[in-house]
Design a protein around this motif. Structure first.
Motif, PDB file in Angstrom:
ATOM      1  N   ASP A  69      10.897 -13.464 -12.454  1.00 12.47           N
ATOM      2  CA  ASP A  69      12.097 -13.988 -11.809  1.00 12.47           C
ATOM      3  C   ASP A  69      12.674 -15.099 -12.678  1.00 12.47           C
ATOM      4  OD1 ASP A  69      14.098 -14.879 -10.179  1.00 12.47           O
ATOM      5  OD2 ASP A  69      12.864 -15.030  -8.371  1.00 12.47           O
ATOM      6  N   GLN A  70      13.852 -14.843 -13.269  1.00 10.81           N
ATOM      7  CA  GLN A  70      14.462 -15.786 -14.197  1.00 10.81           C
ATOM      8  C   GLN A  70      15.552 -16.639 -13.546  1.00 10.81           C
ATOM      9  OE1 GLN A  70      13.856 -16.204 -17.868  1.00 10.81           O
ATOM     10  NE2 GLN A  70      11.955 -15.408 -17.020  1.00 10.81           N
ATOM     11  N   SER A  71      15.545 -16.737 -12.233  1.00 12.90           N
ATOM     12  CA  SER A  71      16.532 -17.571 -11.549  1.00 12.90           C
ATOM     13  C   SER A  71      16.141 -19.038 -11.664  1.00 12.90           C
ATOM     14  CB  SER A  71      16.635 -17.174 -10.081  1.00 12.90           C
ATOM     15  OG  SER A  71      15.398 -17.379  -9.414  1.00 12.90           O
ATOM     16  N   TYR A  72      17.128 -19.915 -11.426  1.00 16.83           N
ATOM     17  CA  TYR A  72      16.881 -21.361 -11.503  1.00 16.83           C
ATOM     18  C   TYR A  72      15.756 -21.780 -10.570  1.00 16.83           C
ATOM     19  CZ  TYR A  72      21.486 -21.635 -13.764  1.00 16.83           C
ATOM     20  OH  TYR A  72      22.550 -21.472 -14.607  1.00 16.83           O
ATOM     21  N   LYS A  73      15.891 -21.397  -9.327  1.00 17.78           N
ATOM     22  CA  LYS A  73      14.941 -21.854  -8.309  1.00 17.78           C
ATOM     23  C   LYS A  73      13.527 -21.367  -8.612  1.00 17.78           C
ATOM     24  CE  LYS A  73      18.332 -22.137  -4.540  1.00 17.78           C
ATOM     25  NZ  LYS A  73      18.692 -21.644  -3.179  1.00 17.78           N
ATOM     26  N   ALA A  74      13.406 -20.108  -9.049  1.00 15.29           N
ATOM     27  CA  ALA A  74      12.085 -19.559  -9.327  1.00 15.29           C
ATOM     28  C   ALA A  74      11.425 -20.259 -10.506  1.00 15.29           C
ATOM     29  CB  ALA A  74      12.193 -18.058  -9.596  1.00 15.29           C
ATOM     30  N   LEU A  75      12.193 -20.544 -11.546  1.00 23.44           N
ATOM     31  CA  LEU A  75      11.632 -21.218 -12.717  1.00 23.44           C
ATOM     32  C   LEU A  75      11.214 -22.643 -12.390  1.00 23.44           C
ATOM     33  CD1 LEU A  75      14.052 -19.980 -15.539  1.00 23.44           C
ATOM     34  CD2 LEU A  75      11.679 -19.292 -15.157  1.00 23.44           C
ATOM     35  N   ILE A  76      12.049 -23.342 -11.620  1.00 25.50           N
ATOM     36  CA  ILE A  76      11.707 -24.716 -11.241  1.00 25.50           C
ATOM     37  C   ILE A  76      10.494 -24.728 -10.320  1.00 25.50           C
ATOM     38  CG2 ILE A  76      12.515 -26.758 -10.006  1.00 25.50           C
ATOM     39  CD1 ILE A  76      15.335 -26.072 -10.959  1.00 25.50           C
ATOM     40  N   ARG A  77      10.462 -23.783  -9.375  1.00 21.42           N
ATOM     41  CA  ARG A  77       9.345 -23.722  -8.442  1.00 21.42           C
ATOM     42  C   ARG A  77       8.036 -23.406  -9.170  1.00 21.42           C
ATOM     43  NH1 ARG A  77      10.648 -19.486  -5.890  1.00 21.42           N
ATOM     44  NH2 ARG A  77      12.366 -20.498  -4.762  1.00 21.42           N
ATOM     45  N   SER A  78       8.085 -22.470 -10.108  1.00 19.52           N
ATOM     46  CA  SER A  78       6.874 -22.095 -10.834  1.00 19.52           C
ATOM     47  C   SER A  78       6.383 -23.211 -11.752  1.00 19.52           C
ATOM     48  CB  SER A  78       7.129 -20.827 -11.657  1.00 19.52           C
ATOM     49  OG  SER A  78       8.091 -21.075 -12.679  1.00 19.52           O
ATOM     50  N   SER A  79       7.298 -24.068 -12.182  1.00 23.18           N
ATOM     51  CA  SER A  79       6.912 -25.160 -13.072  1.00 23.18           C
ATOM     52  C   SER A  79       5.981 -26.162 -12.399  1.00 23.18           C
ATOM     53  CB  SER A  79       8.160 -25.885 -13.599  1.00 23.18           C
ATOM     54  OG  SER A  79       8.982 -25.008 -14.343  1.00 23.18           O
ATOM     55  N   PHE A  80       6.005 -26.204 -11.076  1.00 20.41           N
ATOM     56  CA  PHE A  80       5.174 -27.168 -10.353  1.00 20.41           C
ATOM     57  C   PHE A  80       3.867 -26.550  -9.858  1.00 20.41           C
ATOM     58  CE2 PHE A  80       9.384 -29.073 -10.161  1.00 20.41           C
ATOM     59  CZ  PHE A  80       9.091 -30.404 -10.466  1.00 20.41           C
ATOM     60  N   GLU A  81       3.625 -25.291 -10.181  1.00 18.05           N
ATOM     61  CA  GLU A  81       2.317 -24.723  -9.905  1.00 18.05           C
ATOM     62  C   GLU A  81       1.301 -25.305 -10.883  1.00 18.05           C
ATOM     63  OE1 GLU A  81       2.728 -20.541 -10.171  1.00 18.05           O
ATOM     64  OE2 GLU A  81       4.073 -20.367  -8.427  1.00 18.05           O
ATOM     65  N   LEU A  82       0.063 -25.449 -10.448  1.00 17.97           N
ATOM     66  CA  LEU A  82      -0.934 -26.175 -11.238  1.00 17.97           C
ATOM     67  C   LEU A  82      -1.095 -25.600 -12.638  1.00 17.97           C
ATOM     68  CD1 LEU A  82      -3.097 -28.330 -11.496  1.00 17.97           C
ATOM     69  CD2 LEU A  82      -4.731 -26.738 -10.450  1.00 17.97           C
ATOM     70  N   LYS A  83      -1.266 -24.291 -12.730  1.00 13.18           N
ATOM     71  CA  LYS A  83      -1.485 -23.681 -14.046  1.00 13.18           C
ATOM     72  C   LYS A  83      -0.274 -23.869 -14.947  1.00 13.18           C
ATOM     73  CE  LYS A  83      -2.621 -19.292 -16.264  1.00 13.18           C
ATOM     74  NZ  LYS A  83      -2.979 -17.871 -16.067  1.00 13.18           N
ATOM     75  N   ASN A  84       0.913 -23.592 -14.420  1.00 14.08           N
ATOM     76  CA  ASN A  84       2.129 -23.752 -15.220  1.00 14.08           C
ATOM     77  C   ASN A  84       2.383 -25.214 -15.563  1.00 14.08           C
ATOM     78  OD1 ASN A  84       2.693 -20.981 -15.137  1.00 14.08           O
ATOM     79  ND2 ASN A  84       3.709 -21.172 -13.158  1.00 14.08           N
ATOM     80  N   LEU A  85       2.050 -26.092 -14.649  1.00 14.98           N
ATOM     81  CA  LEU A  85       2.232 -27.522 -14.900  1.00 14.98           C
ATOM     82  C   LEU A  85       1.371 -27.984 -16.068  1.00 14.98           C
ATOM     83  CD1 LEU A  85       3.818 -29.922 -13.712  1.00 14.98           C
ATOM     84  CD2 LEU A  85       1.788 -30.471 -12.355  1.00 14.98           C
ATOM     85  N   VAL A  86       0.141 -27.499 -16.141  1.00 17.37           N
ATOM     86  CA  VAL A  86      -0.752 -27.854 -17.242  1.00 17.37           C
ATOM     87  C   VAL A  86      -0.225 -27.290 -18.561  1.00 17.37           C
ATOM     88  CG1 VAL A  86      -3.067 -27.521 -18.188  1.00 17.37           C
ATOM     89  CG2 VAL A  86      -2.777 -28.057 -15.771  1.00 17.37           C
ATOM     90  N   ILE A  87       0.266 -26.046 -18.525  1.00 19.08           N
ATOM     91  CA  ILE A  87       0.789 -25.419 -19.747  1.00 19.08           C
ATOM     92  C   ILE A  87       2.026 -26.158 -20.252  1.00 19.08           C
ATOM     93  CG2 ILE A  87       1.856 -23.330 -20.670  1.00 19.08           C
ATOM     94  CD1 ILE A  87       0.061 -21.729 -18.784  1.00 19.08           C
ATOM     95  N   ILE A  88       2.940 -26.471 -19.341  1.00 16.30           N
ATOM     96  CA  ILE A  88       4.158 -27.182 -19.733  1.00 16.30           C
ATOM     97  C   ILE A  88       3.829 -28.585 -20.246  1.00 16.30           C
ATOM     98  CG2 ILE A  88       6.328 -28.145 -18.864  1.00 16.30           C
ATOM     99  CD1 ILE A  88       6.379 -25.781 -16.878  1.00 16.30           C
ATOM    100  N   ALA A  89       2.884 -29.250 -19.576  1.00 13.73           N
ATOM    101  CA  ALA A  89       2.473 -30.584 -20.021  1.00 13.73           C
ATOM    102  C   ALA A  89       1.878 -30.537 -21.424  1.00 13.73           C
ATOM    103  CB  ALA A  89       1.469 -31.178 -19.032  1.00 13.73           C
TER     104      ALA A  89
END
Length: 301
Positions: free
Chosen positions: A231-251
């Protein structure tokens, strides 16, 4: 004492003091941990390692850990952190830290958390093999040495330590926690020798370009991470960014990007742009999503 020495041919050939009576050897390569000075004598490397070189060693330390994390995540194939991923990632981090500490301790001065070094003066210092002189076009004089001591050997020692600590620690943790972790180990048996080969050939290139490599790796991996989302929508990308695994990867992407900016030695205000790649991707994803172009094409047809 040095003024009476005759000039040696080439850039890296020098004379070694044989005894206290002032007897010097013929021109040749300097011993490990020393380098020829302006008087063509081999002098011990006693300089403190500069900050840029420490940052280079830090980058080389991060490479095996990032590859460990990549293959651990590839083997898990889970959206969220599992017990297996957390355990293997923590184990890999512990192995890399132990290997890095041991590598520093075994180098001169031994059993101290500091390093004696010979400063890198130019790119050629990494490849003394190609600068063996041939006086009068007769017999070649071999003066190959580690002019950038200890930046070449310490990385090779570190990779070897990573292999040893992985075989000593990982199987024990895997058996105690009763998880399957063979595939990441097999992957390390490929990428650790590959990293060793790359360092042996391109250590000088990496030394002078690692800040840019850090920035490029962080930005490319950040784009790949977001592009794999269904899901490449704004809301989906922002929401997924705050999941623990994605948050660690982005950090981790942000840390690597900040590391590259700091290594460049520019103003620290540039660190404010660290979140920019993530924000830029989310804001512009609608302009690059192939689904948008397919919809336009269908309307035209």
């Amino acid at each position: 004492m040095y003024t009476s020495l005759e000039r040696c041919p080439g850039t890296y050939c020098g004379r070694t003091l044989l005894d206290n009576n002032g007897t010097w050897s013929e021109c040749g390569s300097c011993a490990r941990g020393s380098r020829v000075n302006e008087y063509f004598a081999c002098a011990e490397c006693q300089d403190e390692l500069p900050l840029y070189s420490w940052l280079y060693l830090g980058f080389m330390t991060m490479l095996p850990f990032m590859l460990h994390c990549f293959f651990i995540d590839l083997d898990a194939k889970d959206r969220k952190f599992s017990r297996k991923q957390l355990t293997l990632t923590a184990c890999a981090l512990f192995e890399v830290i132990i290997s890095a500490l041991l590598s520093v301790l075994v180098m001169e001065p031994q059993w101290e958390f500091r390093l004696h070094s010979c400063h890198v003066r130019k790119f050629n210092d990494w490849y003394t093999l190609f600068y063996n002189p041939n006086p009068n076009y007769q017999q070649r004089l071999y003066c190959t040495q580690e002019a950038v001591y200890p930046l070449q050997t310490i990385v090779l020692v570190f990779y070897f330590m990573c292999l040893v600590t992985m075989f000593m620690i990982r199987p024990i943790i895997v058996s105690i926690m009763k998880i399957r972790g063979r595939t990441p180990i097999y992957s390390a048996l490929y990428f650790l020798p590959l990293l060793t080969f790359i360092h042996a050939l391109g250590g000088g290139l990496i030394y002078f370009s690692f800040p840019y490599l850090s920035i490029a790796i962080a930005m490319i991996s950040n784009a790949i991470h977001y592009s794999l989302k269904l899901d490449q929508s704004y809301k989906a990308l922002i929401r997924s960014s705050f999941e623990l695994k994605n948050l660690v990867i982005i950090a981790s992407h942000w840390i690597l990007l900040a590391y590259g900016i700091v290594s460049l030695g520019h103003h620290t205000a540039l660190l404010a742009f660290v979140p920019f790649p993530s924000v830029f991707y989310i804001l512009t994803v609608r302009c690059t999503d192939p689904a948008e172009f397919r919809e336009v094409e269908n309307r035209v047809n």
